[in-house]
Motif scaffolding. Structure first.
Motif: not given
Length: 238
Positions: A111-112, A114-115, A118
């Motif tokens: 998740a990190e 992906r962040k 982005d």
């Protein structure tokens, strides 16, 4: 019917029974041999397939020096807007921190990443996540742009370096040992795979670019004890 005829008929019946039993035994013998041959053939095919599978796996398995690398497909990376091939082996390793959240398990680290992607694509306006690889405090490496693509992590060095960023803010604390060990294992892996020159030079990001404190004071102090680290500021490259 006379007794002699009854004897003759019984004799014929007995002979027919023996003949049937004989034919059945022959048939069973052939089936047994066919079955054994079938088992042999299956065994050969299985062994060949197993050997082929093992051979394929051996070709794709990294050496003992290489840590686990999570590919882009596994952390659900967005497709890059553009990319440019980088000629390898490169002569530099640049160490970063993301100056964002730390992560200690696979799901959190995915998740990190992906962040971060982005942020780099939507806020910075870059083609993709900037780093070559990212490292979590779960001991895994997460593929960024990968071995053969020019990064966007240190302007003077993007086309000639591997940019490795440990996820987190390491201004005041150093990363968990599992993360720093993983970074050093990845560097050894890069040399073994011919992606990094054996006589490479290692810098912290602040040494290759003015106006940044990356990779954080604590981590920068830590990497000064690593092999191939070179002191001083080096922008532009000397």
């Amino acid at each position: 019917m006379t007794d002699s005829m009854r004897v003759y008929i019984n004799f014929i019946l007995v002979m027919m029974i023996f003949l049937v039993l004989f034919l059945v035994s022959l048939s069973l013998g052939c089936l047994s041999k066919d079955d054994e041959q079938g088992k042999l053939d299956i065994g050969v095919v299985y062994r060949l397939n197993l050997e082929s599978t093992m051979s394929n796996k051996q070709q794709n398995v990294y050496t003992k020096e290489c840590p686990t690398i999570v590919p882009r497909t596994e952390w659900n990376a967005r497709s890059p807007k553009c990319n440019e091939t980088m000629k390898t082996p490169v002569p530099f390793v640049i160490i970063h921190h993301t100056h964002m959240s730390r992560c200690h398990d696979y799901d959190h680290c995915c998740a990190e990443v992906r962040k971060i992607q982005d942020f780099h694509m939507d806020v910075r306006g870059w083609c993709d996540i900037g780093y070559t690889f990212l490292v979590g405090e779960d001991g895994r490496v997460y593929e960024g742009r990968g071995w053969d693509t020019i990064g966007a992590h240190c302007p003077w060095y993007n086309h000639q370096s591997i940019g490795i960023s440990i996820m987190g803010d390491f201004t005041d604390v150093i990363p968990d040992k599992i993360a720093t060990d993983t970074v050093q294992a990845l560097i050894k892996c890069a040399v073994e795979r011919g992606k990094l020159s054996p006589d490479f030079i290692l810098y912290g990001h602040r040494q290759g670019r003015n106006g940044t404190t990356c990779p954080g004071d604590a981590l920068f102090k830590e990497i000064q004890s690593w092999p191939h680290w070179k002191p001083g500021d080096h922008f532009p490259p000397k």
